[in-house]
Enzyme design. Structure first.
Site, PDB file in Angstrom:
ATOM      1  N   ASP A 155      39.021  42.569  39.478  1.00  0.00           N
ATOM      2  CA  ASP A 155      39.554  43.231  38.280  1.00  0.00           C
ATOM      3  C   ASP A 155      38.599  44.258  37.675  1.00  0.00           C
ATOM      4  OD1 ASP A 155      41.601  41.407  38.653  1.00  0.00           O
ATOM      5  OD2 ASP A 155      40.859  40.011  37.135  1.00  0.00           O
ATOM      6  N   GLN A 299      45.255  41.699  47.890  1.00  0.00           N
ATOM      7  CA  GLN A 299      44.116  42.423  47.308  1.00  0.00           C
ATOM      8  C   GLN A 299      42.843  41.588  47.289  1.00  0.00           C
ATOM      9  OE1 GLN A 299      45.947  44.665  43.560  1.00  0.00           O
ATOM     10  NE2 GLN A 299      47.162  42.934  44.234  1.00  0.00           N
TER      11      GLN A 299
END
Ligand code: F6P
Length: 382
Positions: A155, A299
């Site tokens: 993130d 991801q």
């Protein structure tokens, strides 16, 4: 197996050299194994031994789960995704948030952790984790336990570091998905909506969107409307482009202010689903096919990019140095071109969000990428 017993079994393998512990906690990401290898190798050359605790913080308490990490054990893992130590974002140290917004620890758990430190005679523990795991590490530090942190998350939302490791690999995954969506979108004249991760920040959507040639990027840091997205699609049609790529961050709020996801009691919200909501609303508003792709855990899987391999190796070596120098309570960080360190407290105190006036957003706007907040191009440098 009790702490003492496990420590004595392990002691058969360990010698008198000082010991460093390491664990990987929270959601996995590419580069975890590269950090473990970086720690193990650099500790070895400095005359230290490394004990790896399994399954995040859980490995520290009964039943203790650990293994002796040597250069042989970590050989060849530089390029491997996941973590050989396992990880968890649930259990007794899960990111349970208390009244003051800090991770909450169960009563007595710190005493158990302290016993493990003593039984294993650890000089220090390296906690590889994101904001939730590092706020647990901060509580260890405040309780007098010798810990240092390594910032991990796709993130990229930790303060005090330009990049967390794993982010660059996730961006590559997003860009690769857009490259693939580009050709199929163009062939069918479709709007493709790609939902990417990132929790409450838009780093992956922004960087992945620029790298993969996205036309519209929706992020939590910029409020947007459907009208503005439709205006962009219409503009592209007028320019002879019969397709549009929309990248949407999972944490971007809808125009109504709603963040799409599920709330579970005292735990972090599980985000996801905005891609489908945007897709259905666009289908109602335009005369074009719209399809949704949720990139999800792809991801987080697979091996690290070369950038992440270098960053993870640097982080691992620097974390060992922090323990050798007894700089506890610090987290390694990247302040290009240097790998330095900052206090864990400062790193977890504030979510590092995308600056809507920062150069990456301005660059995107300069190229005509729409953030859904204006009906057309606006020169970002005015
Ligand atoms: O923090 C990393 C992350 O992948 C977020 O981007 C995402 O919202 C979340 O973890 C998903 O968590 P889980 O693996 O528990 O579904």
């Amino acid at each position: 197996m009790s702490n003492d017993l496990k420590a004595s079994v392990l002691a058969a393998e360990l010698d008198e050299r000082p010991r460093i512990g390491i664990l990987t906690s929270g959601g996995d990401c590419p580069g975890l194994n590269a950090v473990i290898r970086g720690v193990t190798k650099s500790a070895y050359w400095l005359g230290y031994q490394v004990v790896g605790f399994r399954n995040g913080f859980e490995g520290l308490i009964d039943p203790i789960q650990c293994q002796h990490l040597t250069p042989e054990v970590t050989s060849g893992i530089l390029v491997q995704g996941g973590t050989i130590l396992g990880s968890t974002n649930k259990g007794r140290f899960g990111a349970r948030v208390g009244k003051d917004g800090r991770a909450e620890l169960a009563d007595g758990i710190l005493d158990q952790v302290r016993e493990t430190f003593e039984a294993f005679r650890l000089e220090g523990l390296i906690v590889v984790g994101g904001d939730g795991s590092l706020s647990t590490a901060l509580q260890f530090h405040e309780a007098g336990l010798p810990v240092v942190g390594v910032p991990k998350t796709i993130d990229n939302d930790l303060s005090c570091t330009a990049y967390t490791f794993g982010f660059n690999s996730a961006v590559l995954c997003c860009a690769d998905a857009l490259d693939r969506l580009h050709t199929t979108a163009a062939s069918h004249g479709r709007v493709m909506v790609l939902e990417v991760m990132g929790r409450h920040t838009g780093w992956i959507a922004l960087h992945g969107g620029i790298a993969g040639g996205g036309d519209v990027i929706l992020i939590p840091e910029v409020a947007w409307t459907y009208e503005n997205i439709v205006a962009k699609i219409d503009e592209r049609t007028r320019m002879g482009k019969n397709f549009t790529l929309v990248v949407v961050a999972e944490g971007a709020a809808l125009p109504s202010g709603t963040v799409v996801g599920q709330d579970s009691e005292n735990m972090q919200t599980k985000l996801g689903g905005i891609g489908q909501v945007v897709t259905e609303e666009l289908e109602n508003r335009i005369d074009q096919d719209v399809r949704c792709v949720v990139l999800g855990h792809l991801q987080r899987g697979g091996g690290p990019t070369t950038f992440d391999r270098v960053l993870s190796s640097q982080y691992g070596a620097h974390a060992v140095r922090l323990i050798v120098e007894k700089k506890f309570g610090q987290m390694v960080c990247y302040d290009p071109p240097d790998v330095l360190d900052a206090s864990i407290e400062a790193a977890v105190g504030d979510l590092r969000t995308v600056d809507p006036l920062g150069s990456a957003v301005k660059t995107a706007r300069a190229m005509g990428i729409c953030f859904g907040d204006t009906p057309g191009y606006v020169n970002p440098f005015n």
